[in-house]
Design a protein around this motif. Structure first.
Motif, mmCIF file in Angstrom:
data_model
loop_
_atom_site.group_PDB
_atom_site.id
_atom_site.type_symbol
_atom_site.label_atom_id
_atom_site.label_comp_id
_atom_site.label_asym_id
_atom_site.label_seq_id
_atom_site.Cartn_x
_atom_site.Cartn_y
_atom_site.Cartn_z
ATOM 1 N N MET A 1 8.513 -53.959 44.902
ATOM 2 C CA MET A 1 8.830 -53.111 43.755
ATOM 3 C C MET A 1 8.130 -53.657 42.517
ATOM 4 O O MET A 1 8.345 -54.799 42.129
ATOM 5 N N TYR A 2 7.229 -52.849 41.937
ATOM 6 C CA TYR A 2 6.534 -53.248 40.713
ATOM 7 C C TYR A 2 6.972 -52.279 39.623
ATOM 8 O O TYR A 2 6.843 -51.063 39.756
ATOM 9 N N VAL A 3 7.534 -52.843 38.535
ATOM 10 C CA VAL A 3 8.154 -52.006 37.511
ATOM 11 C C VAL A 3 7.376 -52.085 36.201
ATOM 12 O O VAL A 3 7.191 -53.173 35.638
ATOM 13 N N VAL A 4 6.928 -50.911 35.743
ATOM 14 C CA VAL A 4 6.302 -50.825 34.427
ATOM 15 C C VAL A 4 7.328 -50.209 33.479
ATOM 16 O O VAL A 4 7.758 -49.071 33.663
ATOM 17 N N GLY A 5 7.746 -50.965 32.495
ATOM 18 C CA GLY A 5 8.689 -50.465 31.493
ATOM 19 C C GLY A 5 7.921 -49.687 30.437
ATOM 20 O O GLY A 5 6.895 -50.156 29.947
ATOM 21 N N LEU A 6 8.403 -48.492 30.126
ATOM 22 C CA LEU A 6 7.754 -47.671 29.092
ATOM 23 C C LEU A 6 8.715 -47.527 27.927
ATOM 24 O O LEU A 6 9.848 -47.055 28.101
ATOM 25 N N THR A 7 8.267 -47.939 26.758
ATOM 26 C CA THR A 7 9.133 -47.810 25.598
ATOM 27 C C THR A 7 8.311 -47.391 24.380
ATOM 28 O O THR A 7 7.078 -47.324 24.422
ATOM 29 N N GLY A 8 9.015 -47.110 23.300
ATOM 30 C CA GLY A 8 8.383 -46.672 22.056
ATOM 31 C C GLY A 8 9.476 -46.141 21.155
ATOM 32 O O GLY A 8 10.568 -45.822 21.631
ATOM 33 N N GLY A 9 9.192 -46.062 19.880
ATOM 34 C CA GLY A 9 10.197 -45.568 18.932
ATOM 35 C C GLY A 9 10.441 -44.084 19.113
ATOM 36 O O GLY A 9 9.794 -43.431 19.948
ATOM 37 N N ILE A 10 11.364 -43.558 18.332
ATOM 38 C CA ILE A 10 11.697 -42.134 18.423
ATOM 39 C C ILE A 10 10.429 -41.290 18.187
ATOM 40 O O ILE A 10 9.635 -41.588 17.291
ATOM 41 N N ALA A 11 10.272 -40.286 19.044
ATOM 42 C CA ALA A 11 9.174 -39.316 18.949
ATOM 43 C C ALA A 11 7.785 -39.960 18.999
ATOM 44 O O ALA A 11 6.809 -39.374 18.529
ATOM 45 N N SER A 12 7.690 -41.139 19.594
ATOM 46 C CA SER A 12 6.374 -41.784 19.701
ATOM 47 C C SER A 12 5.539 -41.115 20.794
ATOM 48 O O SER A 12 4.304 -41.136 20.739
ATOM 49 N N GLY A 13 6.230 -40.567 21.815
ATOM 50 C CA GLY A 13 5.501 -39.901 22.905
ATOM 51 C C GLY A 13 5.824 -40.445 24.286
ATOM 52 O O GLY A 13 5.053 -40.276 25.222
#
Ligand code: ATP
Length: 201
Positions: A1-13
């Protein structure tokens, strides 16, 4: 299992990036969805909230009265702590279960508050969607029909752009949709390679 976390501020995309990567056959695990699942009707989370705060915390259909709960924890730090202590381990356990069940070459874990809630430990790689704060404010105002002041207040309550970038292994800039698709395709190839290397170890 390889996990890429995706994050960003509100409405960043985040959703825009997640959709592009999902279209390439990559499974998504969404922390916002899991956060709702752990307090759904019939859940252990909802039963404990009812026992702690009383039955007023439920709406007529038996679901959680989110507005009332929000008010409650906004007014009382101890209640907020109690709720976080209850739900954060449940959310973490469910996220891990969904990640373990994923069968794509890597899995995208979409978490708006990845940095704030210290969930980077679940990730092998952290991808941050980055845009200028002024762009975030404009997109939030356009999408959610909120004032500039309200949009700014939401941004203030989140990690700063600098804090998020400090946690990033990769950054994708979302100023232009076409460029975003192109950059996401390149990152997808990189994640496939990283996952292959990690699996061979
Ligand atoms: P949230 O944190 O609020 O869930 P998000 O990070 O998932 O938001 P999106 O929903 O993907 O962000 O995008 C926010 C808004 O900005 C949407 O209305 C989307 O259509 C728009 N948007 C996204 N990328 C671009 C772009 N490159 N140019 C113009 N508008 C964009």
């Amino acid at each position: 299992m390889y996990v890429v976390g995706l994050t960003g501020g509100i409405a960043s995309g985040k959703t825009t990036v997640a959709d592009i990567i999902a279209a390439k056959g990559i499974n998504l695990v969404d922390a916002d969805i899991v956060a709702r699942e752990v307090v759904a009707i019939g859940s252990e989370g909802l039963a404990q909230i009812r026992a702690h705060f009383g039955k007023d915390m439920l709406l007529d259909d038996g679901s959680l009265n989110r507005a009332l709960l929000r008010e409650k924890i906004f007014a009382d730090d101890a209640d907020k702590q109690w709720l976080n202590d209850l739900l954060h381990p449940m959310i973490r356990t469910e996220l891990l279960a969904q990640l373990a069940a994923s069968d794509s070459p890597y899995t995208l874990l979409v978490v708006p508050l990845l940095v704030e809630n210290n969930l980077t430990t679940l990730c092998d790689h952290v991808l941050v969607v980055d845009v200028a704060e002024q762009v975030q404010i404009q997109r939030t105002m356009a999408r959610d029909s909120v004032s500039q002041q309200q949009a700014k207040a939401i941004l203030q309550a989140q990690a700063s752009r600098e804090q998020r970038l400090a946690a990033a292994d990769s950054v994708i800039v979302n100023n232009d949709r076409q460029q975003l698709s192109h950059d996401a395709a390149i990152l997808h190839q990189k994640f496939l390679e990283l996952a292959t290397i990690a699996m061979a170890d």
